[in-house]
Design a protein around this motif. Structure first.
Motif, short mmCIF file in Angstrom:
data_model
loop_
_atom_site.label_atom_id
_atom_site.label_comp_id
_atom_site.label_asym_id
_atom_site.label_seq_id
_atom_site.Cartn_x
_atom_site.Cartn_y
_atom_site.Cartn_z
N ARG A 192 0.83 -1.20 0.00
CA ARG A 192 0.00 0.00 0.00
C ARG A 192 0.87 1.26 0.00
NH1 ARG A 192 -3.06 -1.40 3.90
NH2 ARG A 192 -2.17 -0.17 5.61
N GLU A 193 1.93 1.25 0.81
CA GLU A 193 2.83 2.41 0.86
C GLU A 193 3.52 2.62 -0.48
OE1 GLU A 193 5.38 1.55 4.11
OE2 GLU A 193 3.93 2.14 5.64
N GLN A 196 1.00 4.01 -3.08
CA GLN A 196 0.63 5.41 -2.87
C GLN A 196 1.50 6.34 -3.72
OE1 GLN A 196 1.05 5.94 1.36
NE2 GLN A 196 -0.81 4.80 1.84
N GLU A 219 -2.77 7.26 4.74
CA GLU A 219 -2.94 7.25 3.29
C GLU A 219 -3.34 8.64 2.79
OE1 GLU A 219 -6.23 5.21 0.54
OE2 GLU A 219 -4.89 3.78 1.53
N LEU A 223 -1.09 10.96 0.24
CA LEU A 223 -1.56 11.18 -1.12
C LEU A 223 -1.97 12.61 -1.41
CD1 LEU A 223 -3.92 8.10 -1.71
CD2 LEU A 223 -1.72 8.51 -2.82
#
Length: 384
Positions: A192-193, A196, A219, A223
Protein backbone atom coordinates in the motif's frame (compact mmCIF):
# COMPACT_ATOMS: atom_id res chain seq x y z
CA UNK A 1 14.18 46.15 -2.56
CA UNK A 2 16.79 43.65 -3.68
CA UNK A 3 16.32 39.89 -3.82
CA UNK A 4 19.26 37.51 -3.51
CA UNK A 5 19.82 35.15 -6.41
CA UNK A 6 19.22 32.14 -4.16
CA UNK A 7 15.81 33.29 -2.90
CA UNK A 8 12.72 31.90 -4.65
CA UNK A 9 10.30 34.56 -5.86
CA UNK A 10 6.76 33.59 -4.91
CA UNK A 11 4.19 34.69 -7.49
CA UNK A 12 0.46 33.89 -7.68
CA UNK A 13 1.26 31.35 -10.43
CA UNK A 14 3.58 29.36 -8.13
CA UNK A 15 0.95 29.09 -5.41
CA UNK A 16 -1.23 25.98 -5.34
CA UNK A 17 -4.42 26.62 -7.27
CA UNK A 18 -6.63 26.55 -4.19
CA UNK A 19 -4.61 29.42 -2.69
CA UNK A 20 -5.03 31.64 -5.75
CA UNK A 21 -7.86 34.10 -5.20
CA UNK A 22 -8.77 34.27 -8.89
CA UNK A 23 -8.77 30.49 -9.50
CA UNK A 24 -12.06 28.88 -10.49
CA UNK A 25 -12.86 25.52 -8.90
CA UNK A 26 -13.03 22.55 -11.25
CA UNK A 27 -15.59 20.79 -9.02
CA UNK A 28 -18.02 22.87 -7.00
CA UNK A 29 -20.33 21.20 -4.50
CA UNK A 30 -23.00 23.63 -3.32
CA UNK A 31 -25.06 22.90 -0.19
CA UNK A 32 -25.50 19.23 -1.06
CA UNK A 33 -27.90 17.17 1.04
CA UNK A 34 -28.69 13.48 0.72
CA UNK A 35 -31.42 11.79 2.72
CA UNK A 36 -32.43 8.14 2.83
CA UNK A 37 -35.85 8.29 4.45
CA UNK A 38 -35.37 9.95 7.83
CA UNK A 39 -31.60 9.48 7.76
CA UNK A 40 -29.38 12.34 6.55
CA UNK A 41 -26.21 10.86 5.03
CA UNK A 42 -24.78 14.16 3.73
CA UNK A 43 -25.79 17.38 5.42
CA UNK A 44 -25.40 20.77 3.69
CA UNK A 45 -21.91 20.14 2.31
CA UNK A 46 -20.20 22.82 0.23
CA UNK A 47 -16.74 22.14 -1.21
CA UNK A 48 -14.47 23.42 -3.98
CA UNK A 49 -11.94 21.11 -5.66
CA UNK A 50 -9.46 22.52 -8.19
CA UNK A 51 -8.05 21.23 -11.45
CA UNK A 52 -5.17 18.72 -11.12
CA UNK A 53 -5.78 18.24 -7.40
CA UNK A 54 -5.49 14.92 -5.62
CA UNK A 55 -8.18 15.56 -3.05
CA UNK A 56 -8.97 13.08 -0.25
CA UNK A 57 -12.31 12.69 1.52
CA UNK A 58 -11.34 11.20 4.86
CA UNK A 59 -13.68 9.83 7.50
CA UNK A 60 -14.80 6.83 9.47
CA UNK A 61 -17.56 4.39 8.59
CA UNK A 62 -20.89 6.15 8.16
CA UNK A 63 -19.34 9.63 7.89
CA UNK A 64 -20.93 10.29 4.47
CA UNK A 65 -17.78 10.26 2.36
CA UNK A 66 -18.79 7.37 0.05
CA UNK A 67 -22.29 8.81 -0.42
CA UNK A 68 -20.75 12.12 -1.46
CA UNK A 69 -18.46 10.28 -3.90
CA UNK A 70 -21.40 8.39 -5.39
CA UNK A 71 -23.24 11.68 -5.95
CA UNK A 72 -20.19 13.02 -7.79
CA UNK A 73 -20.24 9.88 -9.95
CA UNK A 74 -23.99 10.15 -10.58
CA UNK A 75 -24.90 6.86 -8.88
CA UNK A 76 -26.94 8.82 -6.31
CA UNK A 77 -28.97 11.98 -6.86
CA UNK A 78 -28.77 14.76 -4.26
CA UNK A 79 -31.90 15.50 -2.26
CA UNK A 80 -31.01 19.18 -2.64
CA UNK A 81 -28.05 21.29 -3.74
CA UNK A 82 -25.88 21.32 -6.86
CA UNK A 83 -22.79 19.57 -8.23
CA UNK A 84 -20.91 21.54 -10.90
CA UNK A 85 -18.06 19.90 -12.84
CA UNK A 86 -15.96 22.01 -15.21
CA UNK A 87 -18.60 24.75 -15.22
CA UNK A 88 -21.56 22.44 -16.00
CA UNK A 89 -24.33 21.55 -13.54
CA UNK A 90 -24.18 17.74 -13.26
CA UNK A 91 -26.58 17.35 -10.32
CA UNK A 92 -29.06 15.19 -12.25
CA UNK A 93 -26.96 14.09 -15.25
CA UNK A 94 -26.69 10.26 -15.51
CA UNK A 95 -23.27 8.67 -14.87
CA UNK A 96 -22.62 7.74 -18.50
CA UNK A 97 -22.98 11.36 -19.61
CA UNK A 98 -20.54 12.80 -17.05
CA UNK A 99 -16.82 13.40 -17.78
CA UNK A 100 -16.13 11.18 -14.78
CA UNK A 101 -14.88 7.67 -14.18
CA UNK A 102 -14.80 5.68 -10.97
CA UNK A 103 -12.42 3.05 -9.64
CA UNK A 104 -14.21 0.76 -7.21
CA UNK A 105 -12.76 -0.72 -4.05
CA UNK A 106 -13.29 -4.27 -5.35
CA UNK A 107 -11.56 -3.35 -8.69
CA UNK A 108 -14.46 -5.16 -10.51
CA UNK A 109 -12.22 -6.74 -13.14
CA UNK A 110 -13.69 -9.22 -15.64
CA UNK A 111 -12.10 -12.56 -14.67
CA UNK A 112 -12.47 -14.10 -18.15
CA UNK A 113 -10.73 -11.21 -19.93
CA UNK A 114 -7.01 -10.54 -20.20
CA UNK A 115 -5.39 -7.44 -18.72
CA UNK A 116 -5.43 -5.60 -22.04
CA UNK A 117 -9.02 -6.65 -22.74
CA UNK A 118 -10.11 -5.37 -19.32
CA UNK A 119 -8.47 -2.02 -19.99
CA UNK A 120 -9.89 -1.85 -23.53
CA UNK A 121 -13.45 -2.74 -22.53
CA UNK A 122 -14.79 0.80 -22.11
CA UNK A 123 -13.14 2.09 -25.28
CA UNK A 124 -14.65 -0.72 -27.36
CA UNK A 125 -18.08 0.00 -25.91
CA UNK A 126 -17.67 3.57 -27.18
CA UNK A 127 -16.94 2.23 -30.67
CA UNK A 128 -13.42 3.61 -31.06
CA UNK A 129 -11.40 2.23 -34.01
CA UNK A 130 -9.28 -0.80 -33.15
CA UNK A 131 -5.99 0.96 -33.86
CA UNK A 132 -6.92 3.78 -31.48
CA UNK A 133 -7.96 1.30 -28.79
CA UNK A 134 -4.68 -0.63 -29.09
CA UNK A 135 -2.62 2.55 -29.00
CA UNK A 136 -4.32 3.96 -25.88
CA UNK A 137 -4.35 0.63 -24.05
CA UNK A 138 -0.63 0.09 -24.74
CA UNK A 139 0.22 3.61 -23.54
CA UNK A 140 -1.80 3.18 -20.37
CA UNK A 141 -0.35 -0.25 -19.56
CA UNK A 142 3.14 1.17 -20.00
CA UNK A 143 2.28 4.01 -17.63
CA UNK A 144 1.20 1.59 -14.90
CA UNK A 145 4.16 -0.67 -15.74
CA UNK A 146 2.05 -3.67 -16.78
CA UNK A 147 2.79 -3.87 -20.51
CA UNK A 148 4.62 -7.17 -20.06
CA UNK A 149 1.53 -8.71 -18.40
CA UNK A 150 -1.00 -7.64 -21.03
CA UNK A 151 -2.06 -11.21 -21.91
CA UNK A 152 -2.51 -12.46 -18.36
CA UNK A 153 -5.87 -12.98 -16.66
CA UNK A 154 -6.67 -11.21 -13.35
CA UNK A 155 -6.29 -14.41 -11.27
CA UNK A 156 -2.66 -14.62 -12.42
CA UNK A 157 -1.83 -11.21 -10.94
CA UNK A 158 -0.88 -10.00 -7.48
CA UNK A 159 -3.15 -7.66 -5.53
CA UNK A 160 -1.04 -4.66 -6.46
CA UNK A 161 -1.06 -5.60 -10.14
CA UNK A 162 -4.86 -5.98 -10.15
CA UNK A 163 -5.10 -2.56 -8.54
CA UNK A 164 -3.04 -1.06 -11.36
CA UNK A 165 -5.18 -2.79 -14.01
CA UNK A 166 -8.27 -1.24 -12.46
CA UNK A 167 -6.55 2.14 -12.41
CA UNK A 168 -5.52 1.81 -16.07
CA UNK A 169 -9.07 0.87 -17.08
CA UNK A 170 -10.40 3.92 -15.21
CA UNK A 171 -7.90 6.29 -16.83
CA UNK A 172 -7.80 5.01 -20.41
CA UNK A 173 -11.06 6.80 -21.27
CA UNK A 174 -9.34 10.07 -20.33
CA UNK A 175 -11.92 11.34 -17.84
CA UNK A 176 -11.73 14.90 -16.56
CA UNK A 177 -12.35 13.61 -13.05
CA UNK A 178 -11.38 10.25 -11.54
CA UNK A 179 -13.10 9.04 -8.37
CA UNK A 180 -11.37 6.36 -6.29
CA UNK A 181 -13.24 4.53 -3.52
CA UNK A 182 -10.76 3.07 -0.98
CA UNK A 183 -8.37 2.25 -3.86
CA UNK A 184 -5.63 0.72 -1.71
CA UNK A 185 -7.74 -0.94 0.97
CA UNK A 186 -7.14 -4.51 -0.28
CA UNK A 187 -3.33 -4.24 -0.25
CA UNK A 188 -0.96 -5.15 2.56
CA UNK A 189 0.83 -2.34 4.40
CA UNK A 190 4.14 -2.40 2.51
CA UNK A 191 2.51 -2.69 -0.92
CA UNK A 192 0.00 0.00 0.00
CA UNK A 193 2.83 2.41 0.86
CA UNK A 194 4.62 1.67 -2.43
CA UNK A 195 1.42 2.06 -4.44
CA UNK A 196 0.63 5.41 -2.87
CA UNK A 197 3.70 6.95 -4.50
CA UNK A 198 2.88 5.20 -7.79
CA UNK A 199 -0.61 6.69 -7.70
CA UNK A 200 0.80 10.16 -7.05
CA UNK A 201 3.24 9.79 -9.96
CA UNK A 202 0.51 8.76 -12.40
CA UNK A 203 -1.80 11.56 -11.29
CA UNK A 204 0.99 14.10 -11.69
CA UNK A 205 1.91 12.82 -15.18
CA UNK A 206 -1.67 12.85 -16.46
CA UNK A 207 -2.82 16.02 -14.70
CA UNK A 208 -6.28 14.55 -14.07
CA UNK A 209 -8.19 15.64 -10.98
CA UNK A 210 -8.45 12.77 -8.49
CA UNK A 211 -10.93 12.53 -5.63
CA UNK A 212 -10.05 9.68 -3.25
CA UNK A 213 -12.25 8.32 -0.47
CA UNK A 214 -10.38 6.66 2.38
CA UNK A 215 -10.68 5.92 6.09
CA UNK A 216 -6.88 5.64 6.42
CA UNK A 217 -5.37 8.82 7.88
CA UNK A 218 -1.80 7.98 6.84
CA UNK A 219 -2.94 7.25 3.29
CA UNK A 220 -4.72 10.60 3.07
CA UNK A 221 -1.74 12.47 4.53
CA UNK A 222 0.60 10.84 1.99
CA UNK A 223 -1.56 11.18 -1.12
CA UNK A 224 -3.51 14.39 -0.80
CA UNK A 225 -2.90 17.91 -1.92
CA UNK A 226 -5.79 18.71 0.44
CA UNK A 227 -7.97 16.69 2.80
CA UNK A 228 -11.63 17.10 3.71
CA UNK A 229 -12.44 15.37 7.00
CA UNK A 230 -16.05 14.18 7.24
CA UNK A 231 -18.07 13.30 10.33
CA UNK A 232 -21.80 12.71 10.62
CA UNK A 233 -22.44 13.87 7.08
CA UNK A 234 -20.59 17.19 7.28
CA UNK A 235 -17.07 18.33 6.39
CA UNK A 236 -15.54 19.48 9.66
CA UNK A 237 -12.26 20.79 8.21
CA UNK A 238 -10.62 21.18 4.81
CA UNK A 239 -6.88 21.82 4.69
CA UNK A 240 -3.52 20.74 3.33
CA UNK A 241 -2.07 17.72 5.19
CA UNK A 242 0.50 19.74 7.15
CA UNK A 243 -2.08 22.32 8.22
CA UNK A 244 -4.60 19.62 9.12
CA UNK A 245 -2.08 17.88 11.39
CA UNK A 246 -0.45 20.92 12.99
CA UNK A 247 -3.51 23.18 13.24
CA UNK A 248 -6.70 21.15 13.72
CA UNK A 249 -9.71 23.41 14.17
CA UNK A 250 -11.63 21.18 16.56
CA UNK A 251 -11.26 18.26 18.93
CA UNK A 252 -12.61 15.68 16.47
CA UNK A 253 -9.97 16.46 13.83
CA UNK A 254 -7.18 16.59 16.43
CA UNK A 255 -8.06 13.08 17.61
CA UNK A 256 -8.86 11.64 14.17
CA UNK A 257 -5.63 12.74 12.45
CA UNK A 258 -2.67 10.98 14.05
CA UNK A 259 -2.12 10.67 17.81
CA UNK A 260 -2.62 13.54 20.21
CA UNK A 261 -2.65 14.35 23.91
CA UNK A 262 -5.64 16.43 24.98
CA UNK A 263 -5.64 18.39 28.24
CA UNK A 264 -8.94 19.91 29.34
CA UNK A 265 -8.69 23.20 31.16
CA UNK A 266 -9.91 26.72 31.79
CA UNK A 267 -8.53 29.92 30.28
CA UNK A 268 -6.72 32.02 32.90
CA UNK A 269 -5.19 34.73 30.69
CA UNK A 270 -5.78 35.54 27.04
CA UNK A 271 -3.50 38.16 25.53
CA UNK A 272 -2.93 39.02 21.89
CA UNK A 273 0.21 36.86 21.55
CA UNK A 274 -0.05 34.43 24.47
CA UNK A 275 -2.43 32.63 26.77
CA UNK A 276 -2.40 30.43 29.85
CA UNK A 277 -4.77 27.57 30.60
CA UNK A 278 -5.14 25.89 33.97
CA UNK A 279 -5.34 22.12 33.61
CA UNK A 280 -6.47 20.02 36.57
CA UNK A 281 -4.80 16.89 35.17
CA UNK A 282 -1.36 18.42 35.64
CA UNK A 283 -2.36 20.86 38.40
CA UNK A 284 -0.47 23.58 36.60
CA UNK A 285 -0.68 26.21 33.90
CA UNK A 286 -0.11 25.44 30.23
CA UNK A 287 1.50 28.31 28.32
CA UNK A 288 0.77 28.82 24.62
CA UNK A 289 2.32 31.37 22.27
CA UNK A 290 -0.89 32.67 20.70
CA UNK A 291 -4.08 34.34 21.80
CA UNK A 292 -7.41 32.50 21.83
CA UNK A 293 -10.00 35.31 21.62
CA UNK A 294 -12.51 33.57 23.85
CA UNK A 295 -14.62 34.38 26.90
CA UNK A 296 -12.94 34.63 30.33
CA UNK A 297 -12.79 31.31 32.20
CA UNK A 298 -13.91 29.44 29.08
CA UNK A 299 -13.41 25.69 29.04
CA UNK A 300 -11.00 24.60 26.29
CA UNK A 301 -8.84 21.66 25.26
CA UNK A 302 -5.10 21.89 24.66
CA UNK A 303 -3.81 19.52 21.96
CA UNK A 304 -0.14 18.44 21.99
CA UNK A 305 1.26 15.89 19.54
CA UNK A 306 3.36 13.11 21.14
CA UNK A 307 6.49 13.94 19.13
CA UNK A 308 6.44 17.55 20.41
CA UNK A 309 7.01 16.40 24.01
CA UNK A 310 10.51 15.93 25.38
CA UNK A 311 11.12 13.11 27.87
CA UNK A 312 14.09 12.76 30.22
CA UNK A 313 15.10 11.57 33.64
CA UNK A 314 16.43 15.02 34.54
CA UNK A 315 14.11 17.92 35.30
CA UNK A 316 14.33 20.63 32.61
CA UNK A 317 15.35 24.17 33.45
CA UNK A 318 13.81 27.41 32.18
CA UNK A 319 10.80 25.64 30.66
CA UNK A 320 7.26 26.83 31.37
CA UNK A 321 5.46 23.64 30.35
CA UNK A 322 6.72 20.85 32.58
CA UNK A 323 5.16 17.84 34.30
CA UNK A 324 6.52 14.61 35.77
CA UNK A 325 5.23 11.06 35.90
CA UNK A 326 6.03 7.34 35.75
CA UNK A 327 6.48 5.33 32.53
CA UNK A 328 3.64 2.79 32.44
CA UNK A 329 4.14 1.35 28.94
CA UNK A 330 6.93 1.20 26.35
CA UNK A 331 6.73 0.11 22.71
CA UNK A 332 9.81 -0.17 20.48
CA UNK A 333 8.68 0.43 16.88
CA UNK A 334 12.05 0.43 15.12
CA UNK A 335 12.23 4.01 13.88
CA UNK A 336 10.71 5.34 17.08
CA UNK A 337 9.81 4.39 20.63
CA UNK A 338 6.43 5.10 22.20
CA UNK A 339 6.12 5.86 25.90
CA UNK A 340 2.97 6.15 27.97
CA UNK A 341 3.60 8.22 31.09
CA UNK A 342 1.12 8.17 33.98
CA UNK A 343 0.83 11.45 35.85
CA UNK A 344 -0.10 11.77 39.53
CA UNK A 345 -3.67 12.55 38.41
CA UNK A 346 -3.73 9.10 36.68
CA UNK A 347 -3.91 10.74 33.25
CA UNK A 348 -1.70 9.02 30.67
CA UNK A 349 0.43 11.10 28.30
CA UNK A 350 1.73 9.60 25.05
CA UNK A 351 5.28 10.53 24.01
CA UNK A 352 7.19 9.41 20.89
CA UNK A 353 10.94 9.62 20.54
CA UNK A 354 12.95 8.86 17.38
CA UNK A 355 15.53 6.09 17.66
CA UNK A 356 18.24 8.10 15.95
CA UNK A 357 21.07 5.97 17.30
CA UNK A 358 21.42 2.21 17.13
CA UNK A 359 22.58 1.96 20.74
CA UNK A 360 21.17 4.69 22.95
CA UNK A 361 22.85 3.35 26.08
CA UNK A 362 20.70 3.65 29.19
CA UNK A 363 17.23 3.33 27.67
CA UNK A 364 14.13 4.63 29.42
CA UNK A 365 11.94 1.75 30.53
CA UNK A 366 8.96 0.72 32.63
CA UNK A 367 8.51 2.38 36.06
CA UNK A 368 11.16 5.04 35.41
CA UNK A 369 10.31 8.44 36.83
CA UNK A 370 10.56 10.96 33.99
CA UNK A 371 10.01 14.63 33.27
CA UNK A 372 7.99 15.84 30.29
CA UNK A 373 8.29 19.29 28.75
CA UNK A 374 7.24 21.09 25.60
CA UNK A 375 7.54 24.50 23.99
CA UNK A 376 4.80 27.10 24.05
CA UNK A 377 4.40 26.90 20.27
CA UNK A 378 3.76 23.15 20.39
CA UNK A 379 0.24 23.50 21.77
CA UNK A 380 -3.01 24.14 19.88
CA UNK A 381 -5.99 25.43 21.87
CA UNK A 382 -9.35 24.04 20.77
CA UNK A 383 -12.60 25.71 21.71
CA UNK A 384 -14.85 23.09 20.10
Amino acid sequence: MSVSSGSPIITPQTLPTWRQKEAEPFVRIEQINKQFGDFTAVNDVSLDIYKNELFCLLGGSGSGKSTLLRMLAGFESPTSGRIIIDGVDMSHVPPWERPVNMMFQSYALFPHLSVEANVAFGLKREGLPNHEVKKRVAEMLDMVQLGHLARRKPHMLSGGQRQRVALARSLVKQPKLLLLDEPLGALDKKLREETQFELMRIQDELGITFVVVTHDQEEAMTLATRIGVMNNGVIVQTAEPHEMYEYPTNRFVAEFIGNVNLFDGTVVTDERDSATIHCADIDSLIYVDHGISCAPNQNVSVAIRPEKIRISREAPTEVNNHVSGIISEVAYMGSQSIFKVRLSSSKEVRVTQPNAQRDSGDRLTWDDKVHLSWDADSSVVLTS
